[in-house]
Design a protein around this motif. Structure first.
Motif, PDB file in Angstrom:
ATOM      1  N   ARG A   5       5.715  34.589  51.496  1.00 46.45           N
ATOM      2  CA  ARG A   5       4.401  34.662  50.857  1.00 46.45           C
ATOM      3  C   ARG A   5       4.512  35.271  49.460  1.00 46.45           C
ATOM      4  NH1 ARG A   5       1.366  38.084  54.276  1.00 46.45           N
ATOM      5  NH2 ARG A   5       1.661  36.464  55.846  1.00 46.45           N
ATOM      6  N   TRP A   6       5.366  36.300  49.345  1.00 43.90           N
ATOM      7  CA  TRP A   6       5.594  36.908  48.020  1.00 43.90           C
ATOM      8  C   TRP A   6       6.164  35.877  47.044  1.00 43.90           C
ATOM      9  CZ3 TRP A   6       8.606  42.000  49.573  1.00 43.90           C
ATOM     10  CH2 TRP A   6       7.732  42.861  50.243  1.00 43.90           C
ATOM     11  N   LEU A   7       7.174  35.148  47.491  1.00 41.69           N
ATOM     12  CA  LEU A   7       7.839  34.195  46.614  1.00 41.69           C
ATOM     13  C   LEU A   7       6.915  33.033  46.247  1.00 41.69           C
ATOM     14  CD1 LEU A   7      11.368  34.132  48.289  1.00 41.69           C
ATOM     15  CD2 LEU A   7      10.609  35.457  46.312  1.00 41.69           C
ATOM     16  N   ARG A   8       6.041  32.633  47.162  1.00 36.62           N
ATOM     17  CA  ARG A   8       5.080  31.578  46.858  1.00 36.62           C
ATOM     18  C   ARG A   8       4.094  32.048  45.787  1.00 36.62           C
ATOM     19  NH1 ARG A   8       3.622  30.592  51.599  1.00 36.62           N
ATOM     20  NH2 ARG A   8       1.651  31.751  51.693  1.00 36.62           N
ATOM     21  N   SER A   9       3.658  33.318  45.900  1.00 36.98           N
ATOM     22  CA  SER A   9       2.755  33.863  44.883  1.00 36.98           C
ATOM     23  C   SER A   9       3.439  33.905  43.526  1.00 36.98           C
ATOM     24  CB  SER A   9       2.293  35.276  45.283  1.00 36.98           C
ATOM     25  OG  SER A   9       1.546  35.255  46.470  1.00 36.98           O
ATOM     26  N   TYR A  10       4.706  34.291  43.509  1.00 37.20           N
ATOM     27  CA  TYR A  10       5.447  34.351  42.249  1.00 37.20           C
ATOM     28  C   TYR A  10       5.629  32.960  41.660  1.00 37.20           C
ATOM     29  CZ  TYR A  10       9.191  35.285  38.921  1.00 37.20           C
ATOM     30  OH  TYR A  10       9.948  35.363  37.784  1.00 37.20           O
ATOM     31  N   ARG A  11       5.919  31.973  42.505  1.00 38.09           N
ATOM     32  CA  ARG A  11       6.131  30.607  42.043  1.00 38.09           C
ATOM     33  C   ARG A  11       4.848  30.037  41.427  1.00 38.09           C
ATOM     34  NH1 ARG A  11       6.862  28.368  46.619  1.00 38.09           N
ATOM     35  NH2 ARG A  11       9.021  29.056  46.884  1.00 38.09           N
ATOM     36  N   GLU A  12       3.702  30.409  41.997  1.00 42.93           N
ATOM     37  CA  GLU A  12       2.429  29.849  41.548  1.00 42.93           C
ATOM     38  C   GLU A  12       1.865  30.570  40.328  1.00 42.93           C
ATOM     39  OE1 GLU A  12      -0.011  30.101  44.965  1.00 42.93           O
ATOM     40  OE2 GLU A  12       0.991  28.442  46.036  1.00 42.93           O
ATOM     41  N   GLY A  13       2.059  31.884  40.242  1.00 48.46           N
ATOM     42  CA  GLY A  13       1.405  32.615  39.152  1.00 48.46           C
ATOM     43  C   GLY A  13       2.270  33.630  38.448  1.00 48.46           C
ATOM     44  N   GLY A  14       3.549  33.676  38.738  1.00 53.53           N
ATOM     45  CA  GLY A  14       4.427  34.600  38.053  1.00 53.53           C
ATOM     46  C   GLY A  14       4.290  36.031  38.560  1.00 53.53           C
ATOM     47  N   ILE A  15       4.824  36.960  37.770  1.00 52.27           N
ATOM     48  CA  ILE A  15       4.861  38.362  38.188  1.00 52.27           C
ATOM     49  C   ILE A  15       3.464  38.954  38.293  1.00 52.27           C
ATOM     50  CG2 ILE A  15       5.054  39.324  35.845  1.00 52.27           C
ATOM     51  CD1 ILE A  15       7.080  40.499  38.892  1.00 52.27           C
ATOM     52  N   GLU A  16       2.519  38.462  37.443  1.00 50.57           N
ATOM     53  CA  GLU A  16       1.150  38.976  37.506  1.00 50.57           C
ATOM     54  C   GLU A  16       0.501  38.650  38.842  1.00 50.57           C
ATOM     55  OE1 GLU A  16       2.331  37.122  35.078  1.00 50.57           O
ATOM     56  OE2 GLU A  16       2.476  38.549  33.402  1.00 50.57           O
ATOM     57  N   GLU A  17       0.683  37.429  39.286  1.00 50.38           N
ATOM     58  CA  GLU A  17       0.107  37.019  40.566  1.00 50.38           C
ATOM     59  C   GLU A  17       0.765  37.771  41.719  1.00 50.38           C
ATOM     60  OE1 GLU A  17      -2.180  34.969  43.371  1.00 50.38           O
ATOM     61  OE2 GLU A  17      -2.392  35.145  41.195  1.00 50.38           O
ATOM     62  N   LEU A  18       2.062  38.019  41.634  1.00 50.12           N
ATOM     63  CA  LEU A  18       2.776  38.718  42.702  1.00 50.12           C
ATOM     64  C   LEU A  18       2.269  40.151  42.867  1.00 50.12           C
ATOM     65  CD1 LEU A  18       5.123  38.841  44.783  1.00 50.12           C
ATOM     66  CD2 LEU A  18       6.583  39.583  42.888  1.00 50.12           C
ATOM     67  N   LEU A  19       2.010  40.823  41.742  1.00 48.74           N
ATOM     68  CA  LEU A  19       1.624  42.237  41.792  1.00 48.74           C
ATOM     69  C   LEU A  19       0.117  42.455  41.796  1.00 48.74           C
ATOM     70  CD1 LEU A  19       4.221  43.735  39.285  1.00 48.74           C
ATOM     71  CD2 LEU A  19       4.386  43.537  41.763  1.00 48.74           C
ATOM     72  N   ALA A  20      -0.659  41.372  41.735  1.00 44.37           N
ATOM     73  CA  ALA A  20      -2.118  41.522  41.707  1.00 44.37           C
ATOM     74  C   ALA A  20      -2.611  42.099  43.032  1.00 44.37           C
ATOM     75  CB  ALA A  20      -2.773  40.168  41.442  1.00 44.37           C
ATOM     76  N   GLU A  21      -3.593  43.009  42.930  1.00 45.47           N
ATOM     77  CA  GLU A  21      -4.185  43.610  44.131  1.00 45.47           C
ATOM     78  C   GLU A  21      -5.103  42.606  44.806  1.00 45.47           C
ATOM     79  OE1 GLU A  21      -6.093  47.282  43.454  1.00 45.47           O
ATOM     80  OE2 GLU A  21      -4.346  48.250  42.539  1.00 45.47           O
ATOM     81  N   LYS A  22      -4.823  42.343  46.056  1.00 43.87           N
ATOM     82  CA  LYS A  22      -5.638  41.398  46.826  1.00 43.87           C
ATOM     83  C   LYS A  22      -6.825  42.113  47.473  1.00 43.87           C
ATOM     84  CE  LYS A  22      -2.759  37.927  46.200  1.00 43.87           C
ATOM     85  NZ  LYS A  22      -1.777  38.541  45.334  1.00 43.87           N
ATOM     86  N   LYS A  23      -7.963  41.447  47.461  1.00 43.95           N
ATOM     87  CA  LYS A  23      -9.136  42.005  48.113  1.00 43.95           C
ATOM     88  C   LYS A  23      -8.952  42.007  49.621  1.00 43.95           C
ATOM     89  CE  LYS A  23     -12.541  40.816  44.584  1.00 43.95           C
ATOM     90  NZ  LYS A  23     -13.814  40.112  44.299  1.00 43.95           N
ATOM     91  N   SER A  24      -9.351  43.091  50.242  1.00 44.49           N
ATOM     92  CA  SER A  24      -9.210  43.207  51.692  1.00 44.49           C
ATOM     93  C   SER A  24     -10.138  42.231  52.395  1.00 44.49           C
ATOM     94  CB  SER A  24      -9.547  44.636  52.130  1.00 44.49           C
ATOM     95  OG  SER A  24      -9.543  44.727  53.533  1.00 44.49           O
ATOM     96  N   THR A  25      -9.587  41.528  53.382  1.00 44.55           N
ATOM     97  CA  THR A  25     -10.398  40.583  54.169  1.00 44.55           C
ATOM     98  C   THR A  25     -10.890  41.210  55.460  1.00 44.55           C
ATOM     99  OG1 THR A  25      -8.380  39.756  55.215  1.00 44.55           O
ATOM    100  CG2 THR A  25      -9.144  38.607  53.236  1.00 44.55           C
ATOM    101  N   GLY A  26     -10.587  42.493  55.657  1.00 45.66           N
ATOM    102  CA  GLY A  26     -11.006  43.158  56.885  1.00 45.66           C
ATOM    103  C   GLY A  26     -12.470  43.548  56.870  1.00 45.66           C
ATOM    104  N   ARG A  27     -12.895  44.215  57.919  1.00 47.70           N
ATOM    105  CA  ARG A  27     -14.278  44.640  58.051  1.00 47.70           C
ATOM    106  C   ARG A  27     -14.589  45.702  57.002  1.00 47.70           C
ATOM    107  NH1 ARG A  27     -15.673  47.024  63.769  1.00 47.70           N
ATOM    108  NH2 ARG A  27     -14.264  48.609  62.959  1.00 47.70           N
TER     109      ARG A  27
END
Length: 316
Positions: free
Chosen positions: A62-84
């Motif tokens: 999943r990390w490598l897919r994020s890097y492939r799609e958006g580079g280092i910025e996408e890899l290190l971007a903070e993802k919004k929590s999908t939890g409750r």
């Protein structure tokens, strides 16, 4: 799935090393480290990389897919929590944190829940509040340090601010009395009562098991007079039957005989035995008094606490 990655790492090894140093969380550090290991060809497969990163293979993919799609910025971007979503808002947690900074504190979680509900208008369950306070804010019930109700406000701060000048004045006065000034030592002193009545304390048992402690009610005791030098850890103790100016005077004489070559400044409280008008002091002993009802400024109080822990629940 565990084969060699086909991701081309664009950054240089030096850039990735510098980027690793700037990371503030273990997660982002592990992501950059994974790219670095690929860049320097330190791994031969994704499985090998997952082992070194201490992560599951699917996560590394999943990390490598994020890097492939958006580079280092996408890899290190903070993802919004999908939890409750949290039951307590961030603003309310901040109010709790600010209130818990007050040394007066709360006597129980129920009292804290009452304050949050009726004073701040925030209604949450007891279990939610407990988890937030205990695990998110890292707060817990503690045994309070007793503080005298008659203590003057600001007396402790004033004492610490004025102490250097008081000691400097005493040093100048001492230097005027001696042709060759001996070494000067600073001591803290007080007395504690040790007796046959059992000292209580906490005991560790399983949940639901109420601890028991045998208690003896006997009112026979002695007094331990003590002096401690915080800078070196040196100490001097003597046992007496009671507390009065005569015993205190004898104690200082014994102390002076034990340390005759130095000058000693002793910090004490304002007990009558310490401030008696007819008190005769040895030539190498000088007294300095702390504010009334402020035992917390005297380091020997911690020594008494330490000694008492070894006497808890013992029957003599």
């Amino acid at each position: 799935m565990s084969g060699v990655s086909k991701v081309e790492v664009l950054e240089s090894a030096e850039e990735l090393r510098e980027l690793m140093k700037k990371q503030k969380t273990p997660l982002t550090y592990a992501k950059v480290q994974a790219l670095y290991l690929l860049k320097i060809n330190a791994v031969d497969s994704i499985r090998h990389l997952a082992v070194l990163a201490a992560r599951d293979e699917t996560i590394v993919h999943r990390w490598l897919r994020s890097y492939r799609e958006g580079g280092i910025e996408e890899l290190l971007a903070e993802k919004k929590s999908t939890g409750r979503p949290k039951k307590i808002k961030v603003e309310d947690v901040a109010k709790l944190q600010q209130e818990l900074r007050d040394p007066q504190g709360f006597s129980s979680y129920k009292e804290l829940n009452f304050w949050l509900n009726f004073i701040k208008g925030v209604s949450v369950s007891y279990s939610t509040l407990y988890r937030c306070v205990r695990y998110e804010l890292q707060a817990k019930l503690k045994v309070p340090r007793p503080k005298a109700a008659r203590q003057d406000k600001g007396a402790i701060k004033k004492f610490w601010l004025e102490l250097p000048k008081r000691l400097s004045d005493m040093k100048s006065s001492i230097e005027n009395c001696f042709k060759k000034v001996p070494e000067i030592h600073y001591w803290v002193g007080d007395e504690t009562r040790l007796g046959l009545q059992t000292l209580g304390g906490k005991k560790l048992t399983l949940k639901g098991v109420k601890p028991e402690g045998l208690h003896q009610w006997k009112f026979e005791y002695i007094y331990l007079y003590g002096l401690v030098e915080p800078r070196t850890g040196n100490s001097f103790f003597y046992e007496y039957s009671h507390v009065d100016s005569g015993c205190f005077e004898n104690f200082l004489e014994q102390f002076s005989l034990a340390y005759p070559e130095e000058i000693h400044i002793i910090q004490l409280d304002n007990a009558r035995s310490h401030t008696a008008k007819n008190l005769s002091l040895p030539e190498n002993v000088y007294l300095i008094f702390q504010p009334p009802y402020c035992p917390e400024v005297n380091a020997i109080e911690r020594v008494w606490e330490y000694i008492h822990t070894f006497l808890e629940w013992l029957i003599f």
